[in-house]
Design a protein around this motif. Structure first.
Motif, mmCIF file in Angstrom:
data_model
loop_
_atom_site.group_PDB
_atom_site.id
_atom_site.type_symbol
_atom_site.label_atom_id
_atom_site.label_comp_id
_atom_site.label_asym_id
_atom_site.label_seq_id
_atom_site.Cartn_x
_atom_site.Cartn_y
_atom_site.Cartn_z
ATOM 1 N N TYR A 16 -3.534 -36.834 -6.684
ATOM 2 C CA TYR A 16 -4.455 -36.369 -5.631
ATOM 3 C C TYR A 16 -3.761 -36.295 -4.275
ATOM 4 O O TYR A 16 -3.998 -35.361 -3.497
ATOM 5 C CB TYR A 16 -5.666 -37.311 -5.536
ATOM 6 C CG TYR A 16 -6.434 -37.428 -6.820
ATOM 7 C CD1 TYR A 16 -7.157 -36.349 -7.329
ATOM 8 C CD2 TYR A 16 -6.439 -38.616 -7.555
ATOM 9 C CE1 TYR A 16 -7.862 -36.445 -8.524
ATOM 10 C CE2 TYR A 16 -7.145 -38.720 -8.752
ATOM 11 C CZ TYR A 16 -7.852 -37.639 -9.226
ATOM 12 O OH TYR A 16 -8.542 -37.727 -10.399
ATOM 13 N N LEU A 17 -2.902 -37.286 -3.992
ATOM 14 C CA LEU A 17 -2.259 -37.358 -2.670
ATOM 15 C C LEU A 17 -1.314 -36.184 -2.425
ATOM 16 O O LEU A 17 -1.330 -35.580 -1.345
ATOM 17 C CB LEU A 17 -1.497 -38.685 -2.553
ATOM 18 C CG LEU A 17 -0.866 -39.004 -1.188
ATOM 19 C CD1 LEU A 17 -1.942 -39.090 -0.110
ATOM 20 C CD2 LEU A 17 -0.064 -40.309 -1.262
ATOM 21 N N MET A 74 5.774 -26.297 -1.603
ATOM 22 C CA MET A 74 6.768 -25.685 -0.719
ATOM 23 C C MET A 74 6.575 -26.132 0.721
ATOM 24 O O MET A 74 7.543 -26.355 1.452
ATOM 25 C CB MET A 74 6.686 -24.158 -0.818
ATOM 26 C CG MET A 74 7.217 -23.585 -2.124
ATOM 27 S SD MET A 74 6.871 -21.804 -2.300
ATOM 28 C CE MET A 74 7.951 -21.118 -1.020
ATOM 29 N N SER A 75 5.320 -26.274 1.153
ATOM 30 C CA SER A 75 5.063 -26.705 2.533
ATOM 31 C C SER A 75 5.422 -28.180 2.713
ATOM 32 O O SER A 75 5.954 -28.574 3.756
ATOM 33 C CB SER A 75 3.600 -26.466 2.905
ATOM 34 O OG SER A 75 2.737 -27.272 2.136
ATOM 35 N N THR A 76 5.146 -28.997 1.694
ATOM 36 C CA THR A 76 5.492 -30.423 1.769
ATOM 37 C C THR A 76 6.995 -30.588 1.888
ATOM 38 O O THR A 76 7.490 -31.384 2.692
ATOM 39 C CB THR A 76 4.985 -31.166 0.516
ATOM 40 O OG1 THR A 76 3.590 -30.937 0.356
ATOM 41 C CG2 THR A 76 5.239 -32.658 0.632
ATOM 42 N N GLY A 107 -0.232 -31.457 0.588
ATOM 43 C CA GLY A 107 0.343 -30.118 0.534
ATOM 44 C C GLY A 107 -0.576 -29.088 1.154
ATOM 45 O O GLY A 107 -0.139 -28.203 1.897
ATOM 46 N N VAL A 108 -1.871 -29.200 0.861
ATOM 47 C CA VAL A 108 -2.863 -28.291 1.447
ATOM 48 C C VAL A 108 -2.945 -28.508 2.957
ATOM 49 O O VAL A 108 -2.999 -27.543 3.742
ATOM 50 C CB VAL A 108 -4.248 -28.502 0.795
ATOM 51 C CG1 VAL A 108 -5.322 -27.746 1.563
ATOM 52 C CG2 VAL A 108 -4.223 -28.047 -0.667
ATOM 53 N N TRP A 111 2.249 -23.531 -11.197
ATOM 54 C CA TRP A 111 2.540 -22.558 -10.131
ATOM 55 C C TRP A 111 1.854 -22.963 -8.829
ATOM 56 O O TRP A 111 2.458 -22.917 -7.757
ATOM 57 C CB TRP A 111 2.067 -21.165 -10.543
ATOM 58 C CG TRP A 111 2.848 -20.529 -11.641
ATOM 59 C CD1 TRP A 111 4.132 -20.816 -12.018
ATOM 60 C CD2 TRP A 111 2.404 -19.476 -12.509
ATOM 61 N NE1 TRP A 111 4.510 -20.018 -13.074
ATOM 62 C CE2 TRP A 111 3.478 -19.183 -13.394
ATOM 63 C CE3 TRP A 111 1.216 -18.756 -12.641
ATOM 64 C CZ2 TRP A 111 3.390 -18.202 -14.383
ATOM 65 C CZ3 TRP A 111 1.138 -17.774 -13.618
ATOM 66 C CH2 TRP A 111 2.202 -17.500 -14.484
ATOM 67 N N ILE A 112 0.581 -23.333 -8.928
ATOM 68 C CA ILE A 112 -0.182 -23.711 -7.725
ATOM 69 C C ILE A 112 0.452 -24.902 -7.030
ATOM 70 O O ILE A 112 0.636 -24.903 -5.802
ATOM 71 C CB ILE A 112 -1.654 -24.019 -8.087
ATOM 72 C CG1 ILE A 112 -2.365 -22.769 -8.614
ATOM 73 C CG2 ILE A 112 -2.396 -24.587 -6.876
ATOM 74 C CD1 ILE A 112 -2.421 -21.616 -7.626
ATOM 75 N N ILE A 113 0.805 -25.932 -7.812
ATOM 76 C CA ILE A 113 1.390 -27.134 -7.214
ATOM 77 C C ILE A 113 2.749 -26.814 -6.605
ATOM 78 O O ILE A 113 3.163 -27.400 -5.604
ATOM 79 C CB ILE A 113 1.497 -28.279 -8.247
ATOM 80 C CG1 ILE A 113 1.463 -29.648 -7.548
ATOM 81 C CG2 ILE A 113 2.754 -28.196 -9.084
ATOM 82 C CD1 ILE A 113 0.161 -30.049 -6.982
#
Length: 480
Positions: free
Chosen positions: A20-21, A104-106, A26-27, A97-99
């Motif tokens: 979850y973290l 990528m931002s993390t 990431g979002v 793919w989503i993760i």
């Protein structure tokens, strides 16, 4: 009892905290940065073409990228994807793919921080050091936290993972080519030793050669498979998306299992947020921390969106995969699928790919451990030599051991490292947002961005390091 405790803590950290973290942060990083991983995606190519480091003997963005990919790309791309599909069905690929896209931002945030807070290596004036231990200590003023991070990195990557990689490679060669494990272990050890005794520059040179070969080779094989089954691709992608939300009854656990397996294997493979890649990101010679953030973000894309998809397509386009079947998984599933597509050569190719993936990962793992040792003791050559010899001996030792329990312990230490690192970068998101604003501002002014280090006085960065870099870049501009 120890095994049960270890299993309980692993399930707690990976199955109830990180699952979850990691996506949640990431979002948050994606939204707060205005989708930085997509806005800057194509700037990566210009950054990789920068050769300003060469005259001074520094490590380039491309070399740091190759070393980073060397660590991210490994068994997770061949075996991990197969496990995800076995336990979560084709829909797990969609969530992988989503993760990856979110991760990528993390990776951008943690690697930009590593660049911002890097410092000079006491042993080699042409090399920098940095990572979670460094930015946790400097930015938060918590040296004890830096010690814990360094110990976890050293145990996880330098010792446990390298010994396990050695076991996987040597046993794979014995199974496929009937080569005794000790022969493969000796060859592997000689190659590994010649790299680590050459320092980070030689390690990056090795990675600069090995990584493109292994990645392009694996990609070409996947393209051959896709070409042979081209008419099935639209139907396959449709099935992956449909199964992500409506899994077949053969998948135990329903949509929850599909999401869990896709997310979990994606996190294991691309390492975004786990605190490992920033150690490598810090060594690159760049004019602005954001540049290395962009490059390392692309590394996640290569690992998850490109290479993990290669394995998924190879498996799902074959007749080897049977929904709900638990008999064949991991490397064997990928190997059998490739054999079906291109014949016996497919089995040999997977073994060679494992060797290259494993060797590149071992070099990457060693550097993470060495960087952690440097945090404890700088420029202590006898200590570093003894450490190199220990790591080399573990390659031989690991080739003769069944390291399941050690690997499980390493998963636990890596999980703890990830939790700590994610909390730290969540606390330090403001300097990254300021880096992004400063980078955007200079681009809008039509300038090639360099770090305006005097704008970051409140963040306790090493201004001497950045003054030297910026002055060097300005000198080169004035001479042109």
């Amino acid at each position: 009892m120890l095994a049960e405790i270890n299993s309980f803590l692993n399930d707690l950290i990976w199955g109830n905290i990180l699952i979850y973290l990691l996506p949640a942060l990431g979002v948050f990083f994606t939204l707060s940065s205005r989708f930085v991983q997509f806005r800057y995606f194509f700037k990566m190519f210009n950054i990789l073409r920068d050769t300003s480091h060469k005259k001074d003997g520094h490590i380039s963005s491309f070399q740091a990228l190759m070393l980073s990919i060397a660590g991210r790309v490994g068994g997770g791309n061949i075996a991990g994807v197969a496990v995800a599909i076995t336990l979560g069905g084709p829909g797990a690929v969609f969530w992988m793919w989503i993760i990856g896209l979110i991760g990528m931002s993390t990776s951008f945030f943690e690697c930009s921080l590593a660049q911002l807070y890097k410092e000079k290596d006491g042993q080699d004036s042409g090399v920098y050091r940095g990572g979670p231990a460094y930015y946790a200590t400097k930015a938060l003023g918590q040296k004890w936290l830096g010690f814990i991070i360094s110990i976890l990195l050293m145990i996880t990557f330098g010792f446990a993972f390298n010994a396990t990689q050695s076991f996987i490679i040597t046993t794979s060669f014995e199974s496929t080519f009937d080569i005794p494990t000790w022969i493969t272990a000796v060859v592997l050890t000689i190659i590994f030793a010649s790299a680590v005794f050459g320092g980070i520059k030689r390690i990056t040179k090795f990675s600069e050669v090995i990584v493109p070969v292994m990645a392009m080779g694996y990609l070409l094989i996947a393209l051959v498979v896709i070409g042979l089954n081209f008419e099935k691709i639209p139907e396959l992608i449709s099935m992956i998306v449909n199964e992500a939300f409506n899994p077949s009854s053969a998948i135990g656990g329903g949509i929850g299992a599909v999401i869990l397996q896709g997310a979990k294997r994606g996190m294991f493979s691309n390492e975004a947020g786990l605190g490992s890649a920033p150690n490598v990101a810090a060594v690159a010679y760049v004019a602005h921390p954001v540049q290395q953030g962009i490059v390392q973000s692309f590394s996640v894309f290569i690992d998850t969106i490109i290479l993990c998809s290669c394995t998924a397509f190879i498996i799902l386009l074959s007749g080897v995969y049977v929904p709900g079947a638990q008999g064949v998984e991991g490397v064997l599933l990928t190997q059998n699928a490739l054999i079906e597509h291109i014949g016996p050569f497919g089995g040999y190719f997977v073994t060679i790919a494992l060797f290259l993936f494993g060797l590149s990962s071992m070099l990457y793992n060693y550097y993470l451990a060495e960087n952690s040792l440097n945090f404890f003791s700088k420029a202590n050559m006898p200590l570093f030599t003894a450490f190199k010899l220990l790591c080399i001996s573990l390659i031989i030792w690991g080739s003769f051991q069944d390291l399941g329990s050690i690997f499980a312990f390493a998963d636990l230490s890596m999980g703890l490292l990830a939790v700590i690192n994610l909390i730290v970068i969540a606390l330090l998101y403001k300097p990254v947002l300021q880096l992004i604003k400063g980078y955007d501002r200079q681009l809008a002014e039509g300038k090639k961005p360099v770090l305006r280090y005097n704008d970051y006085n409140e963040y306790k960065i090493d201004k001497k390091v950045w003054k030297e870099i910026v002055d060097n870049i300005n000198d080169k501009k004035s001479k042109k």
